[in-house]
Scaffold this active site. Structure first.
Site, mmCIF file in Angstrom:
data_model
loop_
_atom_site.group_PDB
_atom_site.id
_atom_site.type_symbol
_atom_site.label_atom_id
_atom_site.label_comp_id
_atom_site.label_asym_id
_atom_site.label_seq_id
_atom_site.Cartn_x
_atom_site.Cartn_y
_atom_site.Cartn_z
ATOM 1 N N TRP A 17 0.861 -1.176 0.000
ATOM 2 C CA TRP A 17 0.000 0.000 0.000
ATOM 3 C C TRP A 17 0.903 1.234 0.000
ATOM 4 O O TRP A 17 1.824 1.328 0.813
ATOM 5 C CB TRP A 17 -0.939 0.070 1.209
ATOM 6 C CG TRP A 17 -1.665 1.393 1.184
ATOM 7 C CD1 TRP A 17 -2.705 1.728 0.368
ATOM 8 C CD2 TRP A 17 -1.324 2.582 1.923
ATOM 9 N NE1 TRP A 17 -3.042 3.054 0.551
ATOM 10 C CE2 TRP A 17 -2.218 3.604 1.496
ATOM 11 C CE3 TRP A 17 -0.365 2.876 2.886
ATOM 12 C CZ2 TRP A 17 -2.179 4.900 2.009
ATOM 13 C CZ3 TRP A 17 -0.318 4.177 3.399
ATOM 14 C CH2 TRP A 17 -1.224 5.170 2.964
ATOM 15 N N HIS B 257 -11.750 1.900 2.203
ATOM 16 C CA HIS B 257 -11.116 2.579 1.081
ATOM 17 C C HIS B 257 -12.027 2.875 -0.094
ATOM 18 O O HIS B 257 -11.576 3.022 -1.230
ATOM 19 C CB HIS B 257 -9.902 1.769 0.605
ATOM 20 C CG HIS B 257 -8.748 1.859 1.552
ATOM 21 N ND1 HIS B 257 -7.485 1.461 1.247
ATOM 22 C CD2 HIS B 257 -8.681 2.337 2.822
ATOM 23 C CE1 HIS B 257 -6.674 1.659 2.271
ATOM 24 N NE2 HIS B 257 -7.391 2.184 3.243
ATOM 25 N N HIS C 128 -8.650 -6.219 4.080
ATOM 26 C CA HIS C 128 -8.323 -5.416 5.254
ATOM 27 C C HIS C 128 -9.658 -5.042 5.871
ATOM 28 O O HIS C 128 -10.321 -4.106 5.418
ATOM 29 C CB HIS C 128 -7.541 -4.159 4.869
ATOM 30 C CG HIS C 128 -6.062 -4.371 4.862
ATOM 31 N ND1 HIS C 128 -5.160 -3.349 4.731
ATOM 32 C CD2 HIS C 128 -5.339 -5.514 5.008
ATOM 33 C CE1 HIS C 128 -3.931 -3.856 4.780
ATOM 34 N NE2 HIS C 128 -4.013 -5.152 4.936
ATOM 35 N N ASP D 244 -7.419 -4.239 9.776
ATOM 36 C CA ASP D 244 -6.677 -2.976 9.641
ATOM 37 C C ASP D 244 -7.444 -1.863 10.343
ATOM 38 O O ASP D 244 -8.364 -1.280 9.771
ATOM 39 C CB ASP D 244 -6.465 -2.644 8.156
ATOM 40 C CG ASP D 244 -5.608 -1.390 7.974
ATOM 41 O OD1 ASP D 244 -5.078 -0.880 8.976
ATOM 42 O OD2 ASP D 244 -5.494 -0.919 6.823
ATOM 43 N N LYS E 72 -7.010 2.533 -2.824
ATOM 44 C CA LYS E 72 -7.626 3.496 -1.919
ATOM 45 C C LYS E 72 -8.311 4.581 -2.750
ATOM 46 O O LYS E 72 -7.895 4.854 -3.882
ATOM 47 C CB LYS E 72 -6.544 4.094 -1.024
ATOM 48 C CG LYS E 72 -7.074 4.905 0.128
ATOM 49 C CD LYS E 72 -6.004 5.066 1.206
ATOM 50 C CE LYS E 72 -6.544 5.898 2.353
ATOM 51 N NZ LYS E 72 -5.691 5.836 3.535
ATOM 52 N N ASP F 273 -10.495 4.044 10.216
ATOM 53 C CA ASP F 273 -9.872 2.873 10.845
ATOM 54 C C ASP F 273 -10.323 2.663 12.282
ATOM 55 O O ASP F 273 -9.516 2.404 13.169
ATOM 56 C CB ASP F 273 -8.341 2.976 10.763
ATOM 57 C CG ASP F 273 -7.834 2.827 9.339
ATOM 58 O OD1 ASP F 273 -7.878 1.705 8.822
ATOM 59 O OD2 ASP F 273 -7.429 3.850 8.737
ATOM 60 N N ASP G 296 -9.741 -3.051 1.181
ATOM 61 C CA ASP G 296 -9.843 -2.491 2.526
ATOM 62 C C ASP G 296 -11.236 -1.878 2.674
ATOM 63 O O ASP G 296 -11.655 -1.057 1.838
ATOM 64 C CB ASP G 296 -8.742 -1.425 2.723
ATOM 65 C CG ASP G 296 -8.723 -0.845 4.137
ATOM 66 O OD1 ASP G 296 -9.800 -0.432 4.621
ATOM 67 O OD2 ASP G 296 -7.640 -0.770 4.740
ATOM 68 N N ASP H 58 -12.239 7.123 6.008
ATOM 69 C CA ASP H 58 -11.391 5.948 6.255
ATOM 70 C C ASP H 58 -10.707 6.090 7.610
ATOM 71 O O ASP H 58 -9.507 6.234 7.725
ATOM 72 C CB ASP H 58 -10.354 5.874 5.119
ATOM 73 C CG ASP H 58 -9.345 4.759 5.312
ATOM 74 O OD1 ASP H 58 -9.744 3.705 5.829
ATOM 75 O OD2 ASP H 58 -8.173 4.950 4.942
ATOM 76 N N GLU I 50 -2.979 -2.972 -2.645
ATOM 77 C CA GLU I 50 -4.132 -2.383 -1.940
ATOM 78 C C GLU I 50 -4.495 -1.013 -2.501
ATOM 79 O O GLU I 50 -3.680 -0.084 -2.492
ATOM 80 C CB GLU I 50 -3.792 -2.263 -0.445
ATOM 81 C CG GLU I 50 -4.919 -1.634 0.384
ATOM 82 C CD GLU I 50 -4.585 -1.529 1.867
ATOM 83 O OE1 GLU I 50 -3.443 -1.849 2.256
ATOM 84 O OE2 GLU I 50 -5.481 -1.127 2.636
HETATM 85 C C1 RNT Z 1 -3.792 2.780 4.558
HETATM 86 C C2 RNT Z 1 -3.955 1.332 4.322
HETATM 87 C C3 RNT Z 1 -2.871 0.466 4.892
HETATM 88 C C4 RNT Z 1 -2.462 0.858 6.298
HETATM 89 C C5 RNT Z 1 -1.573 -0.144 6.981
HETATM 90 C C6 RNT Z 1 -0.874 0.435 8.160
HETATM 91 O O1 RNT Z 1 -4.879 3.502 4.200
HETATM 92 O O2 RNT Z 1 -5.188 0.894 4.788
HETATM 93 O O3 RNT Z 1 -3.248 -0.851 4.813
HETATM 94 O O4 RNT Z 1 -3.552 1.095 7.107
HETATM 95 O O5 RNT Z 1 -0.721 -0.720 6.089
HETATM 96 ZN ZN ZN Z 2 -5.528 -1.235 4.695
#
Ligand code: RNT
Ligand code: ZN
Length: 425
Positions: free
Chosen positions: A191, A268, A292, A332, A234, A302, A265, A300, A232
């Site tokens: 990523w 994302h 993720h 994640d 986004k 998290d 993810d 996003d 990955e």
């Molecule tokens: C970032 C991505 C990535 C990170 C991690 C720390 O937007 O989601 O995966 O969160 O690698």
């Molecule tokens: Zn991620």
């Protein structure tokens, strides 16, 4: 279960639940067996707010930000291992641990990201072996002076691009080593933060450069028994609100063309866009994918994963279409405002609960109704099964896997906080 429930109370409740599910044609024993065979990859970075333990010049480029200042975060790799081990002791089943390159242990020496090697992960491997964990890996393309401009693999400067290509190649070698040592393929994920805060005029150039960088990174074929690659995407990030080079379309195309895994993810995409519905489409064209699992709140963000409808929809897709062997489930999220071990435990237990709920669905019955066009009964049944006693099955699973049932794990976390975390000034 209520706090203080005895083993025999849990077993009695389970016996009744098992009968209830059997009425619907669901074999609870089989469901629990499949659940125990499904690993979830716990992400190391919840334990220290995505900090890592390098001796490099401080830098915060890359748009990753944990918010909150709850005391007791891990300051060393040993502390992080201890904390993760505590979390694993409260999570039923056998799982995996997902490391970032910035968690290398270089014995106090400055080793830049492009010089990292398997030897810098020996302590992690020994630890994983002692706990029977598989491991996954990630290049760290942020929190580094060479990521300060917000571009890495797609940077216009060839030297900077080269540096990050070398980092990614080093990470693939490390991933392969982890996989070989632990006897289970390591998914090494890429990523990158590359993108623009404001509207660019050239959206094409950076994507062409990223494609070339990835081609250079993946040029060497690695043994899939040890190593798998994932990319990955986004939609936007902090500092890349207007344009992200590695968009979903970019990486979907790249993964299909080059046979890498695609990483989806949950945070994302557009805020109301879930990843569950994407799985049965992308798996028509890809052998395997990485998830993720995260929880976005408005963006996003998290947040810690909870047993939400979104999460349940993801688990349902994996189970209903028998994808568990083709989907690598990674987590994640990073919340620095609550006890970090509790964050791991809540999020991972939620993921496992969602899988259990999906495994307990009377899928044959539901599929039959759908095939016969009986959408009335399909809807009615989907609603009724929501109240079946899955909680009793979950408690029994925890008992069987010798971890606390119900909310009893919270006492362990509180004790650990008093004994260990509170002493980290
Ligand atoms: C970032 C991505 C990535 C990170 C991690 C720390 O937007 O989601 O995966 O969160 O690698
Ligand atoms: Zn991620």
């Amino acid at each position: 279960m209520f706090p203080g429930a005895t083993d025999s109370q849990i077993q009695n409740a389970f016996a009744i639940a098992k009968e209830a599910y059997a009425e619907y044609g669901v074999d609870v024993g089989r469901a629990l067996q499949r659940l125990a065979e499904t690993p979830v990859s716990l992400h190391c970075w919840q334990g220290d707010d995505v900090g890592g333990f390098e001796n490099l010049a401080a830098a915060d480029g890359g748009g990753i930000q944990a918010t909150g200042n709850y005391p007791g975060k891990a300051r060393t790799a040993d502390e992080l291992r201890g904390d993760a081990q505590k979390a694993f002791s409260l999570i039923p089943g056998t799982h995996r641990f997902n490391l970032h390159a910035m968690y290398a242990e270089t014995g106090g020496r400055k080793v830049d990201r492009n010089e990292l090697a398997p030897e810098h992960f020996t302590a992690w491997i020994d630890w994983a072996k002692s706990l029977g964990l598989g491991m996954d890996f990630n290049g760290t393309f942020f929190s580094h002076p060479k990521a300060d401009e917000g571009f890495t693999l797609a940077h216009a400067d060839e030297g900077i691009r080269r540096f990050w290509i070398e980092h990614a190649i080093a990470c693939r070698q490390i991933g392969e080593h982890l996989g070989r040592e632990l006897g289970s393929p390591c998914v090494t994920n890429v990523w990158i933060p590359d993108g623009y805060k404001d509207t660019p005029v050239d959206r094409k150039g950076p994507r062409e450069r990223l494609r070339q960088s990835l081609d250079a990174i993946f040029a060497e074929h690695l043994d899939p028994e040890c190593s798998l690659d994932a990319v990955e995407s986004k939609l936007f990030g902090i500092g890349s609100e207007s344009y992200v080079v590695g968009s979903h379309e970019f990486y979907l195309g790249y993964a299909v063309e080059n046979g890498t895994l695609l990483c989806l993810d949950a945070g994302h995409f557009h805020p109301t866009e879930g990843i569950a519905d994407k799985i049965s489409s992308v798996l028509l064209f890809l052998d395997e994918i990485l998830l993720h699992v995260s929880r976005g709140v408005r963006w996003d963000s998290d947040h810690v994963v909870i047993l939400s409808d979104d999460l349940r929809a993801i688990a349902q897709e994996l189970v209903r279409h028998d994808y568990l062997s083709r989907v690598h489930i990674g987590l994640d999220f990073f919340d620095a405002s609550i006890n970090r071990i509790a964050a791991w435990v809540v999020g991972t237990r939620a993921m496992i609960k969602s899988l259990l709920l999906a495994l307990l669905e009377p899928m044959d019955m539901l599929r039959g109704l759908e095939e016969n066009g009986d959408f009335t009964a399909r809807l009615a049944l989907l609603e009724e099964i929501k109240m079946l006693p899955a909680g009793a099955v979950w408690d029994y699973y925890c008992l069987q896997q010798t971890v606390p049932a119900g909310s009893a794990w919270l006492n362990d976390v509180r004790e650990y906080e008093a004994d260990v975390l509170a002493k980290r000034a």
